[in-house]
Write a protein that holds these residues in place. Structure first.
Motif, mmCIF file in Angstrom:
data_model
loop_
_atom_site.group_PDB
_atom_site.id
_atom_site.type_symbol
_atom_site.label_atom_id
_atom_site.label_comp_id
_atom_site.label_asym_id
_atom_site.label_seq_id
_atom_site.Cartn_x
_atom_site.Cartn_y
_atom_site.Cartn_z
ATOM 1 N N ASN A 134 0.814 -1.215 0.000
ATOM 2 C CA ASN A 134 0.000 0.000 0.000
ATOM 3 C C ASN A 134 0.842 1.258 0.000
ATOM 4 O OD1 ASN A 134 -2.933 -0.191 -0.089
ATOM 5 N ND2 ASN A 134 -2.735 -1.537 1.681
ATOM 6 N N SER A 135 2.133 1.103 0.263
ATOM 7 C CA SER A 135 3.022 2.268 0.267
ATOM 8 C C SER A 135 3.629 2.537 -1.111
ATOM 9 C CB SER A 135 4.142 2.069 1.293
ATOM 10 O OG SER A 135 5.021 1.026 0.877
ATOM 11 N N ILE A 136 3.187 1.788 -2.124
ATOM 12 C CA ILE A 136 3.688 2.037 -3.478
ATOM 13 C C ILE A 136 3.480 3.507 -3.848
ATOM 14 C CG2 ILE A 136 3.227 1.607 -5.929
ATOM 15 C CD1 ILE A 136 2.741 -1.307 -5.269
ATOM 16 N N LYS A 137 4.538 4.144 -4.299
ATOM 17 C CA LYS A 137 4.476 5.532 -4.733
ATOM 18 C C LYS A 137 4.713 5.585 -6.238
ATOM 19 C CE LYS A 137 4.087 6.981 -0.482
ATOM 20 N NZ LYS A 137 2.779 7.500 0.015
ATOM 21 N N ILE A 138 3.708 6.004 -6.968
ATOM 22 C CA ILE A 138 3.841 6.099 -8.421
ATOM 23 C C ILE A 138 4.332 7.508 -8.758
ATOM 24 C CG2 ILE A 138 2.681 5.870 -10.641
ATOM 25 C CD1 ILE A 138 2.748 3.326 -8.966
ATOM 26 N N PRO A 139 5.482 7.608 -9.362
ATOM 27 C CA PRO A 139 5.994 8.952 -9.706
ATOM 28 C C PRO A 139 5.131 9.611 -10.775
ATOM 29 C CG PRO A 139 7.346 7.254 -10.714
ATOM 30 C CD PRO A 139 6.387 6.542 -9.807
#
Length: 470
Positions: free
Chosen positions: A49-54
């Protein structure tokens, strides 16, 4: 708890061998793996859930408009699921984790500029489905004998990506949505394995809490480092721990070694522990050499209802010379071992055989002690054992009248008196200590539930489920 902390904490105990026969054998069953999988998946889901999409930006030629500048920003996950997963044993290796049919939903904002001066914006929803993840988990040890875990061969694949644009000139994005979908697919896919690696690495601080050297009291500690590499089968993982008492700060080996033993084929519990008689005998060796297997017995320790008192009048009835030389004086007894006690495990029976001495003293008017006689004492007790929390504890009862050989005086046996003293004074003191128990191998936040204990030949078998709390 970190990913697979439950599973690996119970089975990830790998240390280079120092001896071949362990004092403790631990087996983790498929039930234990399943419990670890459940908690591990919940932990991994939090990590993903901490995936950060640039932010993504660029330009595309769109007929008939021409060049369109675009950007996607403020992307965040709104939903993530890992509905299907399995954690399996890889014989001779470790663990394999497989996740299938995972999905991720994201929301973000879009901006466009075209025909050099027209600007527009809106929102979009992105759905990732058919996501699969596979990773191999290896278990090793650090320089302290505590386990460490690592990951390798991670692979992540996104099955399908769909994007829906809302508001403004959404039709422009729909013209080149396939390009954007591929860019987002790559951005998501590239982040998954690093997060999986991080989640597995997060287990190591928890494993650092394993009581490889567990203090029992101010005299003794137990070493629980491993003595062989793990054995991985199709149904369980087995670890062999040293399982030996030592004097604190002084690791002297006893003049005996652990007898070889193996666990029977069992199932129904998450975890099985085999505790060799070697552990108990090494404890006896340590405590005897530390000089703490001794007890002074005074008259106030004997129940007031007993007609037998610790004074020269009582013992003068058996040894008249005592009453003649030391009339009307109180006495004190020192009961201590001559050698380490011997503990044997037989099916449904634990026996402790102790050889010791009883030294009787007269307490003189100036409170100094005068030795009266010394007895050789042989006693046999039976033990009842149980698991209390994370400790194994017990109690003992005297099997029969103690055997006594008297020095200095030739009189009738004093078995009845000393049997009574053992029963009402010495045995209760021993049981006070045994009720405290000694620690089993564990890590922090670990609890044992549904525990069963069985005494077998040369070892105790403990079957238990486990529960971890925050």
């Amino acid at each position: 708890m970190s990913l697979w902390c439950v599973t690996v904490a119970l089975l990830g105990l790998l240390t280079p061998a120092l001896s071949t026969d362990p004092g403790v054998i631990v087996q983790l069953t498929q039930q234990g793996l399943e419990y670890g999988r459940q908690i591990g998946i919940a932990s991994l889901q939090q990590k993903l859930n901490s995936i950060k999409i640039p932010d993504i930006s660029g330009s595309e030629d769109v007929s008939p408009i021409g060049k369109v500048e675009y950007s996607l920003s403020q992307m965040h996950i709104t939903n993530l699921g890992l509905p299907a997963s399995s954690l399996g044993l890889v014989p001779g290796s470790g663990l394999s984790l497989s996740i299938s049919d995972a999905f991720i939903s994201l929301n973000g904002h879009w901006h466009v500029k075209y025909l050099k001066f027209i600007k527009d914006s809106g929102s979009f929803d992105l759905t990732v489905s058919g996501l699969t993840i596979s990773v191999t988990m290896g278990v090793n040890s650090d320089e302290t004998g505590r386990p460490t875990v690592s990951s390798s061969n991670c692979a992540a694949s996104v099955g399908h990506v769909s994007i829906e644009f809302h508001g403004g000139a959404s039709w422009l994005y729909n013209l080149f949505s396939s390009f954007i979908e591929n860019a987002l697919r790559s951005a998501i896919q590239n982040q998954i394995c690093p997060l999986v690696h991080d989640a597995i690495s997060d287990i190591n601080p928890h494993l650092k809490t394993m009581n490889v050297l567990a203090q029992v009291d101010k005299y003794a500690e137990i070493e629980y480092s491993l003595v062989t590499s793990p054995v991985v089968s199709n149904t369980f993982i087995q670890f062999s721990l040293k399982g030996e008492f030592y004097k604190i700060g002084q690791h002297q080996e006893p003049p005996f070694s652990a007898p070889p033993f193996s666990l029977p084929q069992t199932n129904g519990s998450m975890l099985y522990l085999g505790l060799s008689s070697f552990i108990a005998n090494s404890a006896g060796f340590v405590y005897h050499n530390a000089g703490v297997l001794g007890l002074y017995v005074t008259d106030d320790m004997i129940p007031s209802s007993s007609p037998l008192r610790l004074n020269t009048k009582t013992f003068g009835a058996f040894i008249p010379e005592i009453a003649k030389r030391f009339p009307n004086m109180m006495m004190k007894l020192l009961v201590k071992t001559l050698e380490p006690p011997r503990i044997t495990f037989e099916p449904n029976n634990v026996t402790l055989q102790a050889n010791g001495t009883v030294t009787a003293y007269a307490i003189l008017p100036n409170n100094t002690l005068e030795a009266l006689f010394i007895l050789n004492l042989e006693a046999s007790v039976s033990a009842e054992l149980h698991v209390s929390g994370l400790n194994i504890a017990g109690s003992v009862t005297l099997n029969s009248d103690c055997g006594i050989l008297m020095w200095h005086f030739q009189v009738m046996p004093l078995n009845n008196i000393f049997t009574m003293i053992l029963k009402v004074v010495v045995i209760p003191k021993v049981n006070e200590k045994l009720q405290q128990g000694y620690p089993l191998p564990a890590i922090s936040h670990m609890n044992l539930v549904n525990t069963q204990l069985k005494v077998l030949k040369d070892y105790i078998l403990v079957g238990t489920d486990v529960h971890f709390t925050q």
